[in-house]
Design an enzyme around this catalytic site. Structure first.
Site, PDB file in Angstrom:
ATOM      1  N   ARG A 189      46.618  54.294  62.272  1.00  0.00           N
ATOM      2  CA  ARG A 189      45.322  54.782  61.772  1.00  0.00           C
ATOM      3  C   ARG A 189      45.185  54.404  60.288  1.00  0.00           C
ATOM      4  O   ARG A 189      46.089  53.830  59.686  1.00  0.00           O
ATOM      5  CB  ARG A 189      45.224  56.295  61.943  1.00  0.00           C
ATOM      6  CG  ARG A 189      46.164  57.055  61.022  1.00  0.00           C
ATOM      7  CD  ARG A 189      46.046  58.564  61.166  1.00  0.00           C
ATOM      8  NE  ARG A 189      46.769  59.244  60.088  1.00  0.00           N
ATOM      9  CZ  ARG A 189      46.984  60.555  60.031  1.00  0.00           C
ATOM     10  NH1 ARG A 189      46.535  61.331  60.979  1.00  0.00           N
ATOM     11  NH2 ARG A 189      47.640  61.076  59.010  1.00  0.00           N
ATOM     12  N   VAL A 222      60.039  54.751  60.082  1.00  0.00           N
ATOM     13  CA  VAL A 222      60.516  53.810  59.050  1.00  0.00           C
ATOM     14  C   VAL A 222      61.729  54.321  58.274  1.00  0.00           C
ATOM     15  O   VAL A 222      62.360  53.544  57.552  1.00  0.00           O
ATOM     16  CB  VAL A 222      59.387  53.429  58.056  1.00  0.00           C
ATOM     17  CG1 VAL A 222      58.270  52.672  58.747  1.00  0.00           C
ATOM     18  CG2 VAL A 222      58.872  54.656  57.298  1.00  0.00           C
ATOM     19  N   ASN A 269      53.306  49.810  55.115  1.00  0.00           N
ATOM     20  CA  ASN A 269      52.163  50.676  54.817  1.00  0.00           C
ATOM     21  C   ASN A 269      52.438  52.153  55.093  1.00  0.00           C
ATOM     22  O   ASN A 269      51.796  53.021  54.486  1.00  0.00           O
ATOM     23  CB  ASN A 269      50.967  50.195  55.655  1.00  0.00           C
ATOM     24  CG  ASN A 269      49.853  51.208  55.715  1.00  0.00           C
ATOM     25  OD1 ASN A 269      49.046  51.308  54.791  1.00  0.00           O
ATOM     26  ND2 ASN A 269      49.787  51.982  56.790  1.00  0.00           N
ATOM     27  N   TYR A 279      54.741  62.288  44.677  1.00  0.00           N
ATOM     28  CA  TYR A 279      54.170  61.115  45.359  1.00  0.00           C
ATOM     29  C   TYR A 279      54.086  59.934  44.389  1.00  0.00           C
ATOM     30  O   TYR A 279      54.455  58.801  44.736  1.00  0.00           O
ATOM     31  CB  TYR A 279      52.784  61.490  45.881  1.00  0.00           C
ATOM     32  CG  TYR A 279      52.011  60.360  46.520  1.00  0.00           C
ATOM     33  CD1 TYR A 279      52.346  59.888  47.786  1.00  0.00           C
ATOM     34  CD2 TYR A 279      50.918  59.775  45.868  1.00  0.00           C
ATOM     35  CE1 TYR A 279      51.617  58.861  48.381  1.00  0.00           C
ATOM     36  CE2 TYR A 279      50.186  58.762  46.457  1.00  0.00           C
ATOM     37  CZ  TYR A 279      50.541  58.294  47.708  1.00  0.00           C
ATOM     38  OH  TYR A 279      49.821  57.283  48.304  1.00  0.00           O
ATOM     39  N   LYS A 306      55.713  56.157  44.667  1.00  0.00           N
ATOM     40  CA  LYS A 306      54.908  54.930  44.663  1.00  0.00           C
ATOM     41  C   LYS A 306      55.268  54.035  43.478  1.00  0.00           C
ATOM     42  O   LYS A 306      55.143  52.803  43.561  1.00  0.00           O
ATOM     43  CB  LYS A 306      53.421  55.274  44.692  1.00  0.00           C
ATOM     44  CG  LYS A 306      52.981  55.865  46.037  1.00  0.00           C
ATOM     45  CD  LYS A 306      53.204  54.871  47.183  1.00  0.00           C
ATOM     46  CE  LYS A 306      52.737  55.395  48.527  1.00  0.00           C
ATOM     47  NZ  LYS A 306      52.801  54.385  49.587  1.00  0.00           N
ATOM     48  N   THR A 319      43.493  73.637  46.547  1.00  0.00           N
ATOM     49  CA  THR A 319      44.459  74.715  46.820  1.00  0.00           C
ATOM     50  C   THR A 319      45.423  74.889  45.638  1.00  0.00           C
ATOM     51  O   THR A 319      45.821  76.007  45.310  1.00  0.00           O
ATOM     52  CB  THR A 319      45.267  74.393  48.106  1.00  0.00           C
ATOM     53  OG1 THR A 319      44.333  74.095  49.135  1.00  0.00           O
ATOM     54  CG2 THR A 319      46.139  75.559  48.519  1.00  0.00           C
TER      55      THR A 319
HETATM   56  P1  NAD Z   1      47.267  58.049  56.869  1.00  0.00           P
HETATM   57  O1  NAD Z   1      47.981  59.341  56.765  1.00  0.00           O
HETATM   58  O2  NAD Z   1      45.890  58.018  57.394  1.00  0.00           O
HETATM   59  O3  NAD Z   1      48.136  57.012  57.719  1.00  0.00           O
HETATM   60  C1  NAD Z   1      49.514  56.889  57.480  1.00  0.00           C
HETATM   61  C2  NAD Z   1      50.179  56.355  58.720  1.00  0.00           C
HETATM   62  O4  NAD Z   1      51.586  56.263  58.462  1.00  0.00           O
HETATM   63  C3  NAD Z   1      49.991  57.278  59.934  1.00  0.00           C
HETATM   64  O5  NAD Z   1      49.613  56.525  61.061  1.00  0.00           O
HETATM   65  C4  NAD Z   1      51.373  57.892  60.091  1.00  0.00           C
HETATM   66  O6  NAD Z   1      51.691  58.271  61.420  1.00  0.00           O
HETATM   67  C5  NAD Z   1      52.271  56.782  59.579  1.00  0.00           C
HETATM   68  N1  NAD Z   1      53.596  57.264  59.206  1.00  0.00           N
HETATM   69  C6  NAD Z   1      53.906  58.338  58.449  1.00  0.00           C
HETATM   70  N2  NAD Z   1      55.225  58.509  58.403  1.00  0.00           N
HETATM   71  C7  NAD Z   1      55.766  57.521  59.140  1.00  0.00           C
HETATM   72  C8  NAD Z   1      57.111  57.163  59.469  1.00  0.00           C
HETATM   73  N3  NAD Z   1      58.159  57.881  59.040  1.00  0.00           N
HETATM   74  N4  NAD Z   1      57.306  56.054  60.210  1.00  0.00           N
HETATM   75  C9  NAD Z   1      56.251  55.331  60.678  1.00  0.00           C
HETATM   76  N5  NAD Z   1      54.968  55.637  60.421  1.00  0.00           N
HETATM   77  C10 NAD Z   1      54.741  56.724  59.650  1.00  0.00           C
HETATM   78  O7  NAD Z   1      47.332  57.429  55.406  1.00  0.00           O
HETATM   79  P2  NAD Z   1      46.551  56.179  54.726  1.00  0.00           P
HETATM   80  O8  NAD Z   1      45.593  56.751  53.765  1.00  0.00           O
HETATM   81  O9  NAD Z   1      46.099  55.222  55.744  1.00  0.00           O
HETATM   82  O10 NAD Z   1      47.754  55.589  53.877  1.00  0.00           O
HETATM   83  C11 NAD Z   1      48.391  54.348  54.172  1.00  0.00           C
HETATM   84  C12 NAD Z   1      49.224  53.953  52.966  1.00  0.00           C
HETATM   85  O11 NAD Z   1      48.369  53.798  51.832  1.00  0.00           O
HETATM   86  C13 NAD Z   1      50.278  54.978  52.578  1.00  0.00           C
HETATM   87  O12 NAD Z   1      51.444  54.329  52.137  1.00  0.00           O
HETATM   88  C14 NAD Z   1      49.615  55.700  51.417  1.00  0.00           C
HETATM   89  O13 NAD Z   1      50.560  56.302  50.567  1.00  0.00           O
HETATM   90  C15 NAD Z   1      48.874  54.568  50.758  1.00  0.00           C
HETATM   91  N6  NAD Z   1      47.755  54.985  49.905  1.00  0.00           N
HETATM   92  C16 NAD Z   1      46.739  55.730  50.412  1.00  0.00           C
HETATM   93  C17 NAD Z   1      45.706  56.110  49.572  1.00  0.00           C
HETATM   94  C18 NAD Z   1      44.560  56.956  50.060  1.00  0.00           C
HETATM   95  O14 NAD Z   1      43.796  57.450  49.211  1.00  0.00           O
HETATM   96  N7  NAD Z   1      44.349  57.134  51.353  1.00  0.00           N
HETATM   97  C19 NAD Z   1      45.713  55.718  48.233  1.00  0.00           C
HETATM   98  C20 NAD Z   1      46.757  54.963  47.755  1.00  0.00           C
HETATM   99  C21 NAD Z   1      47.789  54.595  48.608  1.00  0.00           C
END
Ligand code: NAD
Length: 267
Positions: A18, A66, A92, A161, A165, A210
């Site tokens: 997702r 992962v 990712n 976090y 990162k 929160t």
């Molecule tokens: P999300 O929570 O919608 O999706 C994250 C996905 O990673 C999920 O499908 C989840 O099941 C999977 N996941 C989590 N732990 C896992 C594991 N141990 N092994 C395999 N899969 C695992 O998050 P997103 O917003 O799509 O984030 C994707 C990436 O982008 C992440 O690394 C996040 O830190 C980074 N990111 C997101 C944002 C944001 O604002 N959404 C901003 C900067 C960076």
């Protein structure tokens, strides 16, 4: 030929069920790559892979946590078997658990370290071993790690976090150095996404309320947009397109780079 043509490339996208990962898998497929979606969310991951297949792409799903070294070895074998090679890894998968430093729970901190840092490092390990000369895939390739704008700015409530990162950023640089110097033929780069309203992004906006940092999620999102020169939140497609660029030959002389994809928020 398109500038970012990925015909014939074989990609593994972690956390691809997702959010940003799913959009990235879709964009890689649209550029011509075949894709293995790896995630702990099995039903969602399978559905995402099926949706890509329905659009004419070659896409499959493999369960991968992962944080687990042995599962990584199996996922890479599965990629090579299912797709006939392994050239692209998008690290990712990630988790974000909001907390003020004064309230930090060590278990939450360790969880983020495990998924975001250990998970990314293991991905690089297994990609290098498979892609380098003599490896099971053996043709070099590209790794793109998903860091965050949180590695480039100080936003309250996400210290742990942000630390993980920032570690992804450093893993990227050292990975690029080792791969280059040791002749692995694998470029390693990362992107720093700005706030994207995925499940993670929306939860973050609620959790900083929160934590007492903002009066409402709308106010938190408004503060982010105010800090963003391009004046909006990120979209998953913004991130996916940047990853496709870093996977493609258009970035053939780019390694060890971190690309902000944040509308200018982190400058
Ligand atoms: P999300 O929570 O919608 O999706 C994250 C996905 O990673 C999920 O499908 C989840 O099941 C999977 N996941 C989590 N732990 C896992 C594991 N141990 N092994 C395999 N899969 C695992 O998050 P997103 O917003 O799509 O984030 C994707 C990436 O982008 C992440 O690394 C996040 O830190 C980074 N990111 C997101 C944002 C944001 O604002 N959404 C901003 C900067 C960076």
């Amino acid at each position: 030929m398109k500038a970012h043509d990925l015909q014939g490339r074989k990609a593994l996208v972690t956390g691809g069920a997702r959010g940003i990962g799913a959009a990235t898998a879709e964009a890689l497929a649209a550029a011509g790559a075949s894709v293995l979606i790896a995630d702990v969310m099995e039903d969602t991951g399978r559905a995402t892979a099926s949706a890509l297949t329905a659009k004419g792409a070659k896409a499959e799903f493999v369960r991968l946590d992962v944080t687990d070294d042995a599962q990584w070895a199996k996922a890479v074998d599965a990629t090579i078997e299912a797709l006939g090679g392994f050239d692209l890894l998008v690290n990712n998968a990630g988790v974000e658990i909001t907390s003020l430093i004064a309230d930090l729970d060590p278990a939450d901190l360790r969880r983020m370290l495990d998924v975001n840092v250990v998970g990314t490092a293991l991905g690089m390990k297994h990609a290098f071993r498979a892609m380098r000369p003599g490896g099971a895939a053996g043709k070099g390739g590209a790794v793109v790690n998903i860091s965050s704008v949180a590695a480039t700015i100080a936003f309250p409530g996400i210290a742990g976090y942000s630390a993980t990162k920032s570690a992804v950023d450093r893993l990227t640089r050292v990975g690029a150095m080792e791969s280059g110097k040791l002749g692995y033929g694998v470029r390693v780069n990362c992107i720093y996404p700005g706030l994207v309203p995925t499940a993670m992004g929306q939860k973050l906006a609620a959790d900083v309320v929160t934590a007492g940092l903002f009066p409402s999620a709308e106010a938190a999102i408004g503060a982010v947009i105010d800090q963003t020169p391009l004046g909006r939140l990120g979209e998953v497609g913004d991130m996916a397109d940047a990853v496709v660029f870093l996977c493609s030959d258009a970035s053939r002389f780019v390694t060890g780079a971190g690309l902000p994809v944040d509308g200018g928020m982190g400058m």
